[in-house]
Design a protein around this motif. Structure first.
Motif, short mmCIF file in Angstrom:
data_model
loop_
_atom_site.label_atom_id
_atom_site.label_comp_id
_atom_site.label_asym_id
_atom_site.label_seq_id
_atom_site.Cartn_x
_atom_site.Cartn_y
_atom_site.Cartn_z
N SER A 200 -13.98 -4.76 2.27
CA SER A 200 -14.49 -4.76 0.91
C SER A 200 -13.42 -4.25 -0.03
O SER A 200 -12.50 -3.54 0.39
CB SER A 200 -15.74 -3.88 0.80
OG SER A 200 -15.40 -2.52 0.94
N PRO A 201 -13.51 -4.57 -1.32
CA PRO A 201 -12.48 -4.12 -2.28
C PRO A 201 -12.35 -2.60 -2.36
O PRO A 201 -11.25 -2.10 -2.60
CB PRO A 201 -12.98 -4.69 -3.62
CG PRO A 201 -13.85 -5.84 -3.24
CD PRO A 201 -14.49 -5.47 -1.95
N ASP A 208 -5.21 -0.74 -0.95
CA ASP A 208 -4.83 0.52 -1.59
C ASP A 208 -3.32 0.71 -1.58
O ASP A 208 -2.72 1.11 -2.59
CB ASP A 208 -5.49 1.71 -0.87
CG ASP A 208 -7.00 1.74 -1.05
OD1 ASP A 208 -7.50 1.09 -1.98
OD2 ASP A 208 -7.67 2.42 -0.25
N ARG A 209 -2.70 0.42 -0.44
CA ARG A 209 -1.25 0.60 -0.33
C ARG A 209 -0.50 -0.38 -1.22
O ARG A 209 0.52 -0.03 -1.82
CB ARG A 209 -0.82 0.45 1.14
CG ARG A 209 -1.15 1.65 2.01
CD ARG A 209 -0.49 1.56 3.37
NE ARG A 209 -1.23 0.70 4.27
CZ ARG A 209 -2.18 1.14 5.11
NH1 ARG A 209 -2.50 2.41 5.14
NH2 ARG A 209 -2.80 0.30 5.91
N SER A 210 -0.99 -1.60 -1.32
CA SER A 210 -0.34 -2.59 -2.19
C SER A 210 -0.40 -2.17 -3.65
O SER A 210 0.59 -2.30 -4.38
CB SER A 210 -1.02 -3.96 -2.02
OG SER A 210 -0.77 -4.49 -0.74
N ILE A 211 -1.55 -1.69 -4.08
CA ILE A 211 -1.70 -1.23 -5.46
C ILE A 211 -0.74 -0.08 -5.73
O ILE A 211 -0.04 -0.04 -6.75
CB ILE A 211 -3.15 -0.80 -5.73
CG1 ILE A 211 -4.07 -2.02 -5.73
CG2 ILE A 211 -3.27 -0.06 -7.07
CD1 ILE A 211 -5.55 -1.69 -5.77
N SER A 212 -0.67 0.85 -4.78
CA SER A 212 0.23 2.00 -4.93
C SER A 212 1.68 1.57 -5.04
O SER A 212 2.42 2.06 -5.92
CB SER A 212 0.05 2.94 -3.73
OG SER A 212 1.03 3.95 -3.71
N VAL A 221 0.60 -7.32 -11.45
CA VAL A 221 0.26 -8.42 -10.54
C VAL A 221 -0.80 -9.31 -11.20
O VAL A 221 -1.83 -8.83 -11.67
CB VAL A 221 -0.27 -7.89 -9.20
CG1 VAL A 221 -0.60 -9.06 -8.26
CG2 VAL A 221 0.75 -6.97 -8.54
N TYR A 222 -0.52 -10.60 -11.20
CA TYR A 222 -1.46 -11.61 -11.69
C TYR A 222 -1.87 -12.47 -10.50
O TYR A 222 -1.03 -12.81 -9.65
CB TYR A 222 -0.82 -12.48 -12.77
CG TYR A 222 -0.46 -11.69 -14.01
CD1 TYR A 222 -1.35 -11.59 -15.08
CD2 TYR A 222 0.76 -11.04 -14.10
CE1 TYR A 222 -1.03 -10.86 -16.21
CE2 TYR A 222 1.09 -10.29 -15.23
CZ TYR A 222 0.19 -10.22 -16.28
OH TYR A 222 0.52 -9.47 -17.39
N ARG A 248 -9.36 -6.35 -8.19
CA ARG A 248 -8.99 -4.93 -8.24
C ARG A 248 -7.47 -4.76 -8.23
O ARG A 248 -6.91 -3.94 -8.97
CB ARG A 248 -9.61 -4.19 -7.05
CG ARG A 248 -9.31 -2.70 -7.08
CD ARG A 248 -9.87 -1.94 -5.91
NE ARG A 248 -9.19 -0.65 -5.82
CZ ARG A 248 -8.85 -0.05 -4.70
NH1 ARG A 248 -9.15 -0.61 -3.53
NH2 ARG A 248 -8.22 1.10 -4.71
N LEU A 249 -6.79 -5.54 -7.39
CA LEU A 249 -5.32 -5.49 -7.33
C LEU A 249 -4.72 -5.74 -8.71
O LEU A 249 -3.84 -4.99 -9.17
CB LEU A 249 -4.82 -6.54 -6.35
CG LEU A 249 -3.33 -6.86 -6.36
CD1 LEU A 249 -2.52 -5.68 -5.82
CD2 LEU A 249 -3.04 -8.13 -5.55
#
Length: 323
Positions: A200-201, A208-212, A221-222, A248-249
């Motif tokens: 789930s998001p 989470d790691r990618s966003i960080s 990010v688009y 979310r990303l």
């Protein structure tokens, strides 16, 4: 691309800082010889809700008074500068097991690359099982970058465990570039199956790691949603998790996600126009922050004008050189 302009009556600049986006650890964040303050620059895109409704940019943005808060505390803005005509470093990432309908829209992505500002750098990569496939490293040759885009495999045999693992790998390629505005366009179904089930998001460590990592490098990010191996069959829960994760990303890194319901987009043209619109309205906000300890800081950028929408990173990590 048309240059976006700020109305002179909107913001009073305390100082004019010439700077661009970059990595928080040394380019967007700068110590000023004081133990109590440091310089911070973040990318934002500013629109009026009326512009978004009409799909047309106006010449001036009635942005009102802008405020920046870190962990709820207001910080001092030094400058707000349009960077819409400056070169951009952008990665084009395409998930290789997307349904074959996406191949009909690859020409729209090539056209987008060809119209980037002069001096822009482009990298093209494919997200697939076994790791990221870089078809073209960062280059200023926009034609070479466009030519690196190929049709997708559209097979479960090339499905990635998680698009966010490959995204994190792709983000490291920004580390060798000079400071400047940075973005990723990812075409994906957003679904993470690395744990064996659809994550789930809100409970997805890879996401989470990618966003960080994107926030740490100042990368917006688009995303364009398109169904793939596990989302082409109409699995509502998988589609919802994939779209929610992609949304979310993009939201937390200062970009935007584009969808056309649960199905494959008939055309990427509306999405590319919206992406162009976002890049045309990109600004650099430079401010002084009083937060000097290492850690994660939530960021909120607001306008006194309720008709304004501001896309911006929702936070960043700061690492002090000497604690």
């Amino acid at each position: 691309m048309r240059k976006a302009l700020f109305s002179k009556s909107i913001v009073v600049l305390a100082a004019v800082i010439s700077g661009c986006f970059g990595v928080v650890s040394g380019q967007t964040s700068q110590d000023l010889g004081s133990e109590n303050v440091r310089l911070m620059t973040i990318p934002v895109s500013i629109f009026t809700r009326e512009e978004l409704k009409k799909n047309r940019l106006e010449e001036f943005v009635p942005a009102g008074r802008l405020t920046v808060k870190e962990n709820g505390e207001e910080q001092e803005i030094l400058s707000v500068k349009s960077v819409s005509n400056q070169p951009i470093a952008i990665e084009i990432l395409i998930q290789d097991d997307l349904s074959s309908e996406v191949n009909l829209n690859l020409g729209d992505i090539k056209d987008f690359i060809g119209h980037l500002p002069s001096g822009s750098r482009v990298m093209v990569g494919y997200i697939r099982g076994g790791g990221l496939q870089v078809r073209q490293g960062f280059t200023r040759d926009l034609k070479a970058a466009a030519d690196a885009i190929r049709i997708v495999g559209s097979s479960a045999a090339v499905a990635p465990r998680s698009p966010y693992e490959d995204l994190r790998q792709a983000l490291t390629h920004f580390d060798g570039l000079p400071a400047g505005r940075r973005s990723v366009l990812i075409v994906s179904d957003g679904l993470d199956t690395s744990s064996g089930t659809s994550a789930s998001p809100s409970q997805n460590p890879e996401l989470d790691r990618s966003i960080s990592e994107a926030q740490k490098r100042g990368v917006a990010v688009y995303g364009i949603y398109s169904p793939a191996t596990f989302t082409s069959g109409g699995n509502g829960q998988a589609i919802s998790n994939g779209q929610g994760s992609l949304n979310r990303l993009c939201d937390e890194t200062g970009g935007r996600a584009f969808f056309q319901g649960f199905s494959a987009p008939v055309s990427f043209v509306p999405f590319i126009k919206n992406l162009d619109r976002s890049l045309n309205r990109q600004f650099a906000i430079t401010y002084l922050t009083t937060n000097m300890k290492s850690g994660y800081y939530k960021v909120l950028v607001e306008s006194s004008n309720p008709e304004i929408r501001i896309d911006h990173p929702k936070g960043y990590f700061y690492r002090k050189v000497r604690d």
